[in-house]
Design an enzyme around this catalytic site. Structure first.
Site, PDB file in Angstrom:
ATOM      1  N   HIS A 112      50.680  39.707  35.494  1.00 47.09           N
ATOM      2  CA  HIS A 112      51.109  38.612  36.378  1.00 47.09           C
ATOM      3  C   HIS A 112      52.000  37.594  35.674  1.00 47.09           C
ATOM      4  O   HIS A 112      52.601  36.743  36.336  1.00 47.09           O
ATOM      5  CB  HIS A 112      49.902  37.881  36.961  1.00 47.09           C
ATOM      6  CG  HIS A 112      49.088  38.692  37.912  1.00 47.09           C
ATOM      7  ND1 HIS A 112      49.643  39.382  38.959  1.00 47.09           N
ATOM      8  CD2 HIS A 112      47.741  38.932  37.963  1.00 47.09           C
ATOM      9  CE1 HIS A 112      48.686  40.019  39.625  1.00 47.09           C
ATOM     10  NE2 HIS A 112      47.528  39.761  39.039  1.00 47.09           N
TER      11      HIS A 112
ATOM     12  N   ASP B   2      46.811  48.596  38.975  1.00 41.47           N
ATOM     13  CA  ASP B   2      45.918  47.472  39.242  1.00 41.47           C
ATOM     14  C   ASP B   2      45.915  47.172  40.745  1.00 41.47           C
ATOM     15  O   ASP B   2      46.902  47.413  41.439  1.00 41.47           O
ATOM     16  CB  ASP B   2      46.409  46.249  38.472  1.00 41.47           C
ATOM     17  CG  ASP B   2      45.421  45.103  38.438  1.00 41.47           C
ATOM     18  OD1 ASP B   2      44.746  44.938  37.414  1.00 41.47           O
ATOM     19  OD2 ASP B   2      45.335  44.359  39.441  1.00 41.47           O
TER      20      ASP B   2
ATOM     21  N   ASP C  72      40.538  47.393  38.963  1.00 38.67           N
ATOM     22  CA  ASP C  72      39.906  46.579  39.994  1.00 38.67           C
ATOM     23  C   ASP C  72      40.154  47.087  41.410  1.00 38.67           C
ATOM     24  O   ASP C  72      39.719  46.455  42.379  1.00 38.67           O
ATOM     25  CB  ASP C  72      40.323  45.112  39.879  1.00 38.67           C
ATOM     26  CG  ASP C  72      41.795  44.915  39.583  1.00 38.67           C
ATOM     27  OD1 ASP C  72      42.534  45.921  39.524  1.00 38.67           O
ATOM     28  OD2 ASP C  72      42.216  43.758  39.396  1.00 38.67           O
TER      29      ASP C  72
END
Length: 307
Positions: free
Chosen positions: A126, A163, A244
Site C-alpha cells: 500500500h 492480497d 488475507d
C-alpha cells in the site's frame, strides 16, 4: 529446489499496539508452523540486513523517508493515518523488510537459490511513492523489483499481488513503467479503493466481489493474469504474498483456502520456469488470522521448495 527463507527477529519489534491486527504474532505463527511441520529444516535460512537509503529511494522520495524519520517516536506510538502507526523500532523493521527483499533478489539472480520467501513486516504494497498507508511504510516488493532492473540481464519484471486488498502503492510506483507488469487480484469495492480502476497495458487489475471463492479467483487468474504474464515474458517474478483472502481471515470477505494458494503458486512458478529461469521472489504482505496465515504460508512454501 533450493528456497531461501529470509527474515529477521527485529521485524517482530515493530508494534502498533495490542489490538492492531498487523501484529508481531503473525511472524511467530509462521515460524512455529514451519518448525512443527519440519519444512523449516528444508529451507535455506538467511538473516536480513537493513536496506541502504539509496535502495529505498528507488521507489520513494527523500521527502517520504524524511517525514517518516521525523515522525518516529522515542517512545510510545505515533499514528501516520487511521490504520498505520510508528513505534521506536518501526523504521528499523521496515528497513530490514526492504533489505530482506534485496538479499532475496540477489541470491536468486546470482543462482544461490532457485527462489526465495521473505517473512517480514511491516508489509509494503500500500505504500505509494510519497504516502505510507494501510500498515505499510516502504514498498518492499517495488524496491526489490527496481533493484532487480538494475542488474545485468533483467529487462522485464512481473509482480503478482494476491492480497485481498488492492496493491495501490505498487500500481502508483509502476503505472508509468511498462517494463514492470503488475497483476493484482483483490476484493472490490474495498479498501483502499485507489488506482483500482486504472487501465494500462502493464497494470492488470482483477477485482472480485465479496464472498468470491477459489473457483472465481482461479478463473480470473487464468483468463486475465496468465495471458498477460505470458505476453510480458518477465525475467524475474515477484509475489506480493498476502494471505488475507483466506476464508478464515477476519479482515475481508473472500473465500480462498490453502489449496488455492498452492495452485496459484504452482502457476506462477510455472511461468517463472518458462520465461525467467525459475527466478521468483515472494514477499509477505497481509494475513491476519495467525493460524490460517501460517497454514497458507506453509502451502506456498511447499510448492516453492518442491514438496
Amino acid at each position: 529446489m533450493l528456497t531461501a527463507f529470509i527474515s529477521h527477529q527485529d521485524c517482530e519489534q515493530h508494534n502498533m499496539g495490542p489490538e492492531h491486527p498487523e501484529s508481531p504474532l503473525r511472524l511467530v505463527a509462521i515460524k512455529r508452523q514451519l518448525e512443527r511441520s519440519g519444512l523449516a529444516q528444508q529451507l535455506d535460512h538467511h538473516s536480513a540486513v537493513p536496506a541502504l537509503a539509496e535502495q529505498i529511494l528507488l521507489a520513494h522520495s527523500r521527502y517520504h523517508m524524511e517525514k517518516l524519520a521525523f515522525q518516529l517516536p522515542e517512545q510510545g506510538i505515533v499514528w501516520t493515518d487511521d490504520d498505520t502507526a510508528l513505534c521506536p523500532h518501526s523504521l528499523r523493521a521496515a528497513s530490514l523488510a526492504v533489505g530482506s527483499v534485496i538479499l532475496a533478489t540477489n541470491r536468486v539472480l546470482n543462482s544461490k537459490a532457485n527462489n526465495a520467501f521473505c517473512a517480514v513486516r511491516p508489509p509494503g504494497h500500500h505504500a505509494e511513492h510519497e504516502l505510507p498507508m494501510g500498515f505499510c511504510l516502504y514498498n518492499n516488493v517495488a524496491i526489490g523489483a527496481l533493484h532487480a532492473l538494475q542488474q545485468p540481464g533483467i529487462e522485464r519484471v512481473a509482480i503478482f499481488d494476491f492480497d485481498v486488498h488492492h496493491g495501490n502503492g505498487t500500481v502508483d510506483i509502476f503505472k508509468d513503467r511498462p517494463e514492470v507488469m503488475v497483476c493484482s487480484t483483490f476484493q472490490h469495492p474495498f479498501y483502499p479503493d485507489r488506482y483500482s480502476y486504472l487501465e494500462r497495458p502493464n497494470i492488470i487489475n482483477c477485482p472480485l466481489p465479496a464472498f468470491s471463492d477459489g473457483y472465481a479467483f482461479r478463473k480470473v487468474v487464468e483468463q486475465r493474469c496468465l495471458p498477460a504474464l505470458q505476453a510480458h515474458k518477465p525475467d524475474i517474478i515477484f509475489i506480493s504474498a498476502g494471505f488475507d483472502a483466506h476464508a478464515e481471515d477476519p479482515m475481508a470477505d473472500l473465500r480462498l483456502h490453502e489449496d488455492d494458494y498452492r495452485w496459484v503458486t504452482q502457476l506462477l512458478l510455472s511461468v517463472a520456469n518458462q520465461y525467467a529461469n525459475g527466478r521468483l521472489v515472494s514477499v509477505l504482505e497481509g494475513g491476519y488470522n495467525p493460524d490460517a496465515l501460517a497454514r497458507s504460508v506453509e502451502a506456498h512454501l511447499q510448492v516453492l521448495a518442491g514438496f
